[in-house]
Design an enzyme around this catalytic site. Structure first.
Site, mmCIF file in Angstrom:
data_model
loop_
_atom_site.group_PDB
_atom_site.id
_atom_site.type_symbol
_atom_site.label_atom_id
_atom_site.label_comp_id
_atom_site.label_asym_id
_atom_site.label_seq_id
_atom_site.Cartn_x
_atom_site.Cartn_y
_atom_site.Cartn_z
ATOM 1 N N PRO A 2 -22.300 15.967 1.717
ATOM 2 C CA PRO A 2 -22.471 16.688 0.442
ATOM 3 C C PRO A 2 -21.226 17.484 0.089
ATOM 4 C CG PRO A 2 -24.211 17.232 2.035
ATOM 5 C CD PRO A 2 -23.160 16.469 2.770
ATOM 6 N N GLU A 3 -20.740 17.348 -1.140
ATOM 7 C CA GLU A 3 -19.586 18.116 -1.599
ATOM 8 C C GLU A 3 -20.067 19.191 -2.577
ATOM 9 O OE1 GLU A 3 -16.122 15.694 -2.414
ATOM 10 O OE2 GLU A 3 -16.825 14.101 -1.096
ATOM 11 N N LYS A 55 -19.365 24.635 -0.492
ATOM 12 C CA LYS A 55 -20.461 23.841 0.052
ATOM 13 C C LYS A 55 -21.566 24.725 0.623
ATOM 14 C CE LYS A 55 -17.088 20.323 1.364
ATOM 15 N NZ LYS A 55 -16.553 19.581 2.525
ATOM 16 N N CYS A 230 -6.812 -2.552 -6.317
ATOM 17 C CA CYS A 230 -6.817 -1.348 -7.154
ATOM 18 C C CYS A 230 -7.318 -1.731 -8.546
ATOM 19 C CB CYS A 230 -5.406 -0.773 -7.234
ATOM 20 S SG CYS A 230 -5.246 0.572 -8.418
ATOM 21 N N CYS A 233 -4.027 -1.624 -10.801
ATOM 22 C CA CYS A 233 -2.813 -2.435 -10.611
ATOM 23 C C CYS A 233 -3.015 -3.617 -9.662
ATOM 24 C CB CYS A 233 -1.669 -1.558 -10.116
ATOM 25 S SG CYS A 233 -1.826 -1.118 -8.383
ATOM 26 N N CYS A 252 -4.017 4.124 -3.354
ATOM 27 C CA CYS A 252 -3.302 2.933 -3.813
ATOM 28 C C CYS A 252 -1.811 3.176 -3.611
ATOM 29 C CB CYS A 252 -3.593 2.676 -5.297
ATOM 30 S SG CYS A 252 -2.487 1.386 -5.949
ATOM 31 N N CYS A 255 0.070 2.849 -7.259
ATOM 32 C CA CYS A 255 -0.187 3.890 -8.262
ATOM 33 C C CYS A 255 0.159 5.286 -7.727
ATOM 34 C CB CYS A 255 -1.658 3.898 -8.659
ATOM 35 S SG CYS A 255 -2.174 2.456 -9.604
HETATM 36 ZN ZN LIG Z 1 -2.975 0.896 -8.108
#
Ligand SMILES: [Zn+2]
Length: 257
Positions: A2-3, A55, A230, A233, A252, A255
């Protein structure tokens, strides 16, 4: 895990069920709490407020008593109408609060303590929390101060999970935030401009706020997408454990180069 958005959403649901409602029973089924006498200590007190910080979730009762909880990796808050089936086994319940209409249940919650309201303000762990990513006004200056006081050789992905820098970001949002701000999670703090660190938080806040309000929506760009192309990309997403806790970070390489 849980965030902050999950906890804020739970605090709102728990608050809607408990605040101002007469409490019928409070149970702490786990043996660890058998001697705590919470039912006696909390009996007859109304819940004034339920709130979240990072949290952490707080159920504040009349007369300066507050239940503090942290769900760690697997915990869950359930809010059910009386008689409705629970989503987890009653054996996993740590706290059950009943009103005429609702049952509020904390499952698998290893951090559960009753403290005075004033102690919640002075408790060392709670006082050490960084600014809350979900706060109505995020304290950007404080966040940057804390970041600059941290070890400059730490990667930003690791730094964002440290609740002393910013409270409420977990592993999934960390990875998504770094992607959206086009920042490699392995970049060291010393090589990261203030504006770049802030860009990650600014990307995350509206998404996490929407999630806390139940508007899930939106795709996951990198989290748990290791080896898959991705979405921007087509480069395969990479994954590797990062930081002292070796939490898997996803990115990625194109990116976020
Ligand atoms: Zn990417």
């Amino acid at each position: 895990m849980p965030e902050g958005d999950t906890i804020l959403s739970a605090a709102r649901r728990v608050g809607a069920a408990l605040v101002g409602m007469p409490i019928v029973t409070i149970e702490t089924p786990q043996p660890r709490h058998a001697l705590d006498r919470w039912p006696e200590r909390l009996g007859g007190r109304a819940v004034c407020a339920v709130d979240a910080r990072g949290k952490h979730l707080f159920i504040r009762f009349e007369g300066d008593l507050t239940l503090h909880s942290h769900l760690r990796m697997t915990g869950l808050w359930g809010v059910y109408r009386r008689g409705e089936r629970w989503r987890r086994s009653p054996r996993r319940a740590w706290l059950v609060i009943r009103t005429e209409q609702h049952e509020v249940v904390e499952f698998d919650g290893p951090v559960l303590e009753l403290m005075t309201d004033s102690r919640t303000r002075f408790d060392r762990r709670l006082a050490a929390l960084g600014p809350d990513v979900l706060a109505a006004e995020f304290d950007e200056r404080r966040f940057i101060e804390l970041l600059r006081a941290d070890d400059p050789s730490r990667g930003i992905g690791d730094v964002l999970l440290d609740q002393r820098n910013v409270a409420g970001i977990g592993n999934m949002w960390k990875a998504e935030g770094c992607f959206l701000a086009a920042i490699d999670p392995w970049r060291r703090l010393r090589d990261l401009a203030d504006a770049e660190a802030l860009a990650i938080v600014r990307e995350l806040r509206p998404l996490m706020q929407a999630s806390a309000e139940g508007r899930r929506g939106g795709r996951r760009w990198v989290h748990e997408r290791a080896g898959r192309p991705c979405l921007r990309c087509q480069t395969p997403i990479r994954a590797r454990g990062q930081g002292d806790d070796n939490r898997t970070t996803y990115w990625c390489p194109s990116c976020q180069g």
